[in-house]
Design an enzyme around this catalytic site. Structure first.
Site, short mmCIF file in Angstrom:
data_model
loop_
_atom_site.label_atom_id
_atom_site.label_comp_id
_atom_site.label_asym_id
_atom_site.label_seq_id
_atom_site.Cartn_x
_atom_site.Cartn_y
_atom_site.Cartn_z
N ASN A 88 0.84 -1.20 0.00
CA ASN A 88 0.00 0.00 0.00
C ASN A 88 0.88 1.25 0.00
OD1 ASN A 88 -2.60 1.55 0.50
ND2 ASN A 88 -1.43 2.12 2.33
N GLU A 89 0.73 2.07 -1.04
CA GLU A 89 1.45 3.35 -1.16
C GLU A 89 2.95 3.20 -0.92
OE1 GLU A 89 -0.61 6.15 1.36
OE2 GLU A 89 -2.21 6.43 -0.09
N ASN B 288 -4.90 4.96 -4.92
CA ASN B 288 -5.51 5.79 -3.89
C ASN B 288 -5.53 7.22 -4.41
OD1 ASN B 288 -5.44 3.46 -2.37
ND2 ASN B 288 -3.78 4.12 -1.03
N TYR C 299 -7.91 16.34 -1.28
CA TYR C 299 -6.53 16.79 -1.09
C TYR C 299 -6.02 17.40 -2.39
CZ TYR C 299 -6.65 13.92 3.15
OH TYR C 299 -6.98 13.38 4.38
N TRP D 237 -13.14 5.20 1.06
CA TRP D 237 -12.45 5.35 2.34
C TRP D 237 -13.22 6.41 3.12
CZ3 TRP D 237 -8.64 2.45 4.36
CH2 TRP D 237 -8.01 2.90 5.52
N LYS E 258 -13.79 10.56 7.40
CA LYS E 258 -14.16 10.25 6.02
C LYS E 258 -15.27 9.19 5.93
CE LYS E 258 -9.75 11.42 3.83
NZ LYS E 258 -8.91 11.61 5.02
#
Length: 371
Positions: free
Chosen positions: A11-12, A67, A73, A146, A167
């Site tokens: 993940n990321e 993501n 953002y 999310w 969120k």
């Protein structure tokens, strides 16, 4: 019921920069191990938004997800669909999905929602837009909001209630389903199974405008709206989102009706905005609504995309990114050069000033050291 659909490798993982040979080797090992241990399920990764779509590590798993938080953002909500179209055009044989997307909402309210205000109305708008963009692109293998529920995040100081990530489509105590929850219900639940109608904004009673927007979600094809017992009309909507303009006079009882289903709320005309609806952060240095904007200067109310459109803004943000990059053993950044491409008129001579997209003059250092 909970079930395992795919195995996630990482993940990321490229948040610190592009993938390197060691990272690629580790992902190949993990990918082979997953297939060896489970021959029935596919593998995937959740790539960070900044990861380039030609990064070789995207070629390793069976399917890929990103993501993305365009519209929360930075960026705009309408950037999401076109981004996935671009990926799909470049990699038509790689199934693409979205592993995270969302925005935060608490019990703050407004008739003019905008990015970063933490209102229930902006969250509802955001998810309406994302639903329409993501659910209509049939090549996407999966979408993951999310998050379903607000959850604890000890160090977080956002939205006016510290220690939580807001969120979720549902509050942390599971007692209140935010309006955005019903946007998904309208799309995902068959009316034959559970027909419903939901009147949005029931926590947003006091309103200053003479005519206010009332939003209704339903999985039924037609909604009729009543104000103080009188019908103001019927509407149909293929996207399950119904919008009405309502005269705001005194106190009004609003009833939404779809088939045999009804939902009810109230609105009240007030002279001044109810400040209980306005975000007040705890422990923050500045709030977006407290900023005195100076002409010609950027503030907390501006978006990163607007700042990045200027040369100075781009260099400032690149400086922030470089500070976050991993360092080598000698303490130096693991980045050799950063290139900025400046396109100028081919006929321009040395006396012709170069300018960025905002009109700011650009200085380029030549090989002789002069600007």
């Amino acid at each position: 019921h909970p079930s395992i659909v795919v195995w996630g490798l990482s993940n990321e993982i490229t948040m610190g920069g592009a993938s390197d040979p060691d990272l690629l080797e580790n992902h190949h090992i993990l990918n082979d191990l997953c297939h060896e241990m489970d021959k029935t399920r596919l593998t995937t990764i959740a790539a960070v938004s900044m990861c380039k779509i030609d990064d070789p590590y995207l070629q390793i798993p069976d399917v890929v997800s990103y993501n993305h938080y365009f519209g929360w953002y930075g960026g705009e909500t309408d950037m999401n669909g076109p981004w996935f179209d671009k990926f799909h055009a470049m990699h038509p044989n790689i199934p693409i999905g979205v592993s995270e997307y969302g925005c935060e909402a608490l019990n703050w309210h407004t008739s003019t929602p905008k990015q970063g205000d933490y209102t229930e109305e902006y969250q509802a708008y955001y998810h309406e837009e994302l639903i329409k963009q993501l659910f209509t692109r049939k090549y996407m293998w999966a979408t993951h909001v999310w998050n379903m529920f607000d959850f604890g995040a000890d160090a977080r100081q956002e939205g006016g209630e510290n220690g939580q990530n807001h969120k979720g489509l549902v509050t942390m105590d599971r007692k209140y389903k935010k309006d955005s929850f019903y946007a998904y219900k309208a799309w995902l639940v068959s009316p034959e199974v559970d027909p419903f109608v939901h009147l949005c904004g029931k926590r947003y009673v006091d309103r200053v405008e003479d005519v206010t927007k009332v939003t209704v979600y339903s999985n039924l094809p037609e909604v009729e709206l009543f104000v103080n017992g009188e019908s103001i009309g019927k509407k149909t909507a293929q996207d399950h989102f119904f919008y009405f303009d309502v005269q705001n006079v005194g106190e009004s009882t609003i009833v939404a009706k779809a088939g045999d289903c009804t939902d009810e709320g109230k609105i009240r005309k007030v002279a001044e905005r109810n400040m209980d609806y306005v975000l007040r952060e705890v422990g923050a240095v500045l709030n977006w609504f407290d900023v005195t904007e100076i002409e010609g200067r950027y503030s907390l109310n501006d978006k990163i995309s607007d700042i990045m459109a200027t040369l100075k803004g781009k260099m400032l943000m690149m400086g922030f990114m470089l500070k976050m990059m991993p360092k080598g053993k000698d303490g130096k950044q693991l980045v050799e050069t950063v290139e900025i491409t400046v396109k100028a008129n081919a006929k321009a001579d040395k006396k012709t000033p170069l300018k960025d997209s905002s009109g700011n003059q650009v200085y380029v250092k030549g090989s002789d050291g002069k600007y």
